[in-house]
Design a protein around this motif. Structure first.
Motif, mmCIF file in Angstrom:
data_model
loop_
_atom_site.group_PDB
_atom_site.id
_atom_site.type_symbol
_atom_site.label_atom_id
_atom_site.label_comp_id
_atom_site.label_asym_id
_atom_site.label_seq_id
_atom_site.Cartn_x
_atom_site.Cartn_y
_atom_site.Cartn_z
ATOM 1 N N ALA A 318 0.835 -1.203 0.000
ATOM 2 C CA ALA A 318 0.000 0.000 0.000
ATOM 3 C C ALA A 318 0.868 1.251 0.000
ATOM 4 C CB ALA A 318 -0.929 0.001 1.213
ATOM 5 N N ALA A 319 2.034 1.173 0.619
ATOM 6 C CA ALA A 319 2.937 2.321 0.711
ATOM 7 C C ALA A 319 3.897 2.400 -0.461
ATOM 8 C CB ALA A 319 3.743 2.248 2.012
ATOM 9 N N HIS A 320 4.289 1.245 -0.996
ATOM 10 C CA HIS A 320 5.335 1.242 -2.036
ATOM 11 C C HIS A 320 5.208 0.019 -2.935
ATOM 12 C CE1 HIS A 320 6.887 -1.301 1.144
ATOM 13 N NE2 HIS A 320 6.974 -0.256 1.941
ATOM 14 N N PRO A 321 4.199 0.005 -3.825
ATOM 15 C CA PRO A 321 4.122 -1.093 -4.793
ATOM 16 C C PRO A 321 5.441 -1.213 -5.548
ATOM 17 C CG PRO A 321 2.160 0.289 -4.927
ATOM 18 C CD PRO A 321 3.139 1.010 -4.046
ATOM 19 N N THR A 322 5.921 -2.436 -5.730
ATOM 20 C CA THR A 322 7.234 -2.629 -6.343
ATOM 21 C C THR A 322 7.218 -3.826 -7.277
ATOM 22 O OG1 THR A 322 9.602 -2.910 -5.867
ATOM 23 C CG2 THR A 322 8.066 -4.084 -4.445
ATOM 24 N N THR A 323 8.086 -3.794 -8.266
ATOM 25 C CA THR A 323 8.286 -4.975 -9.093
ATOM 26 C C THR A 323 9.083 -5.999 -8.283
ATOM 27 O OG1 THR A 323 10.295 -4.034 -10.052
ATOM 28 C CG2 THR A 323 8.227 -3.653 -11.239
ATOM 29 N N PRO A 324 9.036 -7.282 -8.656
ATOM 30 C CA PRO A 324 9.579 -8.318 -7.766
ATOM 31 C C PRO A 324 11.057 -8.629 -7.921
ATOM 32 C CG PRO A 324 8.374 -9.320 -9.580
ATOM 33 C CD PRO A 324 8.223 -7.840 -9.750
ATOM 34 N N HIS A 325 11.778 -7.901 -8.738
ATOM 35 C CA HIS A 325 13.121 -8.345 -9.123
ATOM 36 C C HIS A 325 14.161 -8.242 -8.018
ATOM 37 C CE1 HIS A 325 11.276 -8.495 -13.002
ATOM 38 N NE2 HIS A 325 10.873 -7.257 -12.823
ATOM 39 N N GLY A 326 13.919 -7.436 -7.033
ATOM 40 C CA GLY A 326 14.849 -7.354 -5.914
ATOM 41 C C GLY A 326 14.396 -8.151 -4.700
ATOM 42 N N LEU A 327 13.336 -8.959 -4.858
ATOM 43 C CA LEU A 327 12.768 -9.738 -3.754
ATOM 44 C C LEU A 327 12.453 -8.833 -2.567
ATOM 45 C CD1 LEU A 327 14.467 -11.864 -5.489
ATOM 46 C CD2 LEU A 327 14.444 -13.269 -3.432
ATOM 47 N N ARG A 328 11.827 -7.677 -2.834
ATOM 48 C CA ARG A 328 11.645 -6.704 -1.776
ATOM 49 C C ARG A 328 10.243 -6.639 -1.201
ATOM 50 N NH1 ARG A 328 15.262 -7.262 0.434
ATOM 51 N NH2 ARG A 328 14.771 -5.535 1.803
ATOM 52 N N SER A 329 9.214 -7.045 -1.913
ATOM 53 C CA SER A 329 7.846 -6.786 -1.464
ATOM 54 C C SER A 329 7.602 -7.307 -0.051
ATOM 55 C CB SER A 329 6.845 -7.406 -2.433
ATOM 56 O OG SER A 329 5.520 -7.198 -1.986
ATOM 57 N N THR A 330 7.792 -8.600 0.171
ATOM 58 C CA THR A 330 7.575 -9.172 1.504
ATOM 59 C C THR A 330 8.562 -8.619 2.510
ATOM 60 O OG1 THR A 330 6.675 -11.222 0.569
ATOM 61 C CG2 THR A 330 7.499 -11.315 2.829
ATOM 62 N N ASN A 331 9.828 -8.494 2.115
ATOM 63 C CA ASN A 331 10.850 -8.006 3.039
ATOM 64 C C ASN A 331 10.580 -6.570 3.477
ATOM 65 O OD1 ASN A 331 12.874 -10.267 3.222
ATOM 66 N ND2 ASN A 331 12.789 -10.032 1.009
#
Length: 453
Positions: A318-331
């Motif tokens: 909700a704060a920072h939608p991101t593409t998955p290439h850095g494996l960041r969404s869950t982290n």
């Protein structure tokens, strides 16, 4: 009761991993928490979540929330290697571009991590079948009231609290109320995803061939780069292979409140045929034998300049939608929750404005850089143009090209926010937990004092 002694109450909208993480972090901070989730029951094997990778700090944070910290290791597999390879689709050969043997992530199935977090919460924390409708803040700014609709009865319910936490994902309606003109940005590609379960056929020709072609499977995060495309695959616990294949295409038309598309058998068949033109036969067989693959449309959005308002705060996608290439969404979701919890604990209910400002100033610089880096990394691996470089040809990649492909280049990847410095000491306490079972309280007290000193 004095204000300083009053226990705060938070209403969390969204019961996915971000929402459950916030519940853990705020409960640990001494707050009461209610999570409103629109689905009717806990997820048990949600395909749309598939696999994910947990970085070292997120692992430590999650373990600090669990009564049995070792349970995280028991439900995940180590990813100690990050490897990028080039694939020549015509010649059906591949070769290594980069290899990092100090990766230290762990691979989890989305539903496994979800179940671990959910079961560790106090009963009745999550209210199921509650679809968020609206919120309002009192005139004095001290109270927020959230309205939701019960899916079974149709009843409109209202929940009041000191804080509203928006963990309602990349299509957040709460974010939309503050930024009505702010839209998601289509990346230029979609992702076919799936999980192959080979637990009942470990010695199949498909599995044996894959392990021969990719000998570090089980501890390696493999990225295969083809011409204007790339794939990702790694092993999950209980004999499962998670794979993702990114395909450049015009933006699809989505229906409903999801970035996952419904796919037909015809679409899957065409995807299988296309895979044969791009990837090694060993990977193609995995893709073709996976039941119920699905298609995610890949979005991010321009970083926000603000994620807190009075007593409303955005977390996770909700704060920072991101593409998955850095494996960041869950982290990023886990770290958002941890930082928010520690800020609220530090400042107290009466100073939640200061707590939210510290949360924002701590997280915004980090998440902004990580979203933009993930965007750039995705465009490089997909062979898309960037203002400062030509599209990547992995077959002719230079040393400089290869350097840009590595996950360890992610900004702030190894940084621990100062407000979470307690996590390192807490991990030492966790290591002593098994010892404590054989010691009396006097000896345990001495150990605790020594660790924290």
């Amino acid at each position: 009761m004095k204000e300083a002694e009053r226990k705060g109450k938070a209403v969390v909208v969204g019961g996915s991993i971000a929402g459950l993480s916030c519940a853990h972090a705020l409960i640990a901070a001494g707050w009461g928490v209610v999570v409103l989730e629109k689905t009717s029951c806990p997820a048990t094997g949600c395909a749309t979540g598939a696999g994910l990778g947990l970085d070292p700090l997120a692992q430590k944070v999650i373990k600090s929330w669990l009564d049995e910290p070792h349970a995280l290791d028991l439900t995940t597999l180590p990813l100690t290697i990050d490897q990028n390879e080039a694939t020549d689709g015509e010649k059906k050969i591949n070769w290594m571009l980069t290899r990092d043997e100090s990766f230290n992530f762990r691979a989890a199935l989305w539903s496994d991590l979800y179940g671990l977090l959910y079961k560790a919460l106090p009963p009745e924390t999550v209210r199921w079948g509650q679809t968020f409708l609206s919120f309002c803040v009192s005139d004095d700014g001290n109270c927020v009231r959230v309205k939701a609709k019960a899916s079974q009865s149709g009843e409109i319910v209202e929940v009041a609290g000191d804080l509203l936490v928006a963990a309602d994902g990349c299509l957040s309606s709460i974010r939309q109320s503050f930024f009505p003109e702010h839209k998601l940005r289509y990346s230029g590609y979609c992702a076919w995803r799936g999980v192959l379960d080979f637990s009942e056929n470990e010695d199949s020709d498909t599995v044996l061939a894959l392990k021969k072609a990719f000998p570090d499977l089980g501890k390696c995060l493999y990225f295969d780069l083809g011409s204007r495309t790339h794939s990702v695959f790694y092993e999950l616990l209980n004999k499962r292979i998670n794979w993702i294949w990114y395909v450049n295409q015009p933006e699809p038309q989505l229906t409903g409140n999801s970035v996952t598309m419904k796919v037909s058998s015809d679409m899957i068949a065409k995807m299988h045929e296309a895979a044969e033109e791009v990837w090694l036969p060993e990977l193609v067989k995995v893709i073709q034998e996976t039941k119920d693959p699905f298609l995610n449309v890949i979005y991010d959005c321009e970083p926000l300049g603000q994620i807190v308002w009075q007593n409303v705060v955005l977390v996770g996608d909700a704060a920072h939608p991101t593409t998955p290439h850095g494996l960041r969404s869950t982290n990023m979701s886990v770290l958002d929750a941890a930082v928010l919890g520690k800020c609220l604990e530090k400042w107290g209910v009466e100073n939640r404005t200061s707590a939210l400002q510290e949360y924002q100033s701590t997280r915004l610089p980090v998440t902004t850089e990580q979203v933009l880096f993930s965007r750039r990394l995705g465009r490089i691996k997909q062979g898309l143009r960037l203002p400062d470089r030509q599209p990547l040809d992995p077959i002719a990649a230079s040393r400089e090209d290869c350097e840009e492909l590595q996950q360890k280049k992610m900004p702030f990847l190894s940084d621990t926010p100062s407000i979470l410095s307690h996590i390192k000491q807490l991990q030492k306490l966790i290591c002593y937990s098994s010892i404590s079972k054989t010691l009396d309280l006097k000896h345990l007290y001495v150990i605790v004092v020594l660790v924290w000193v």
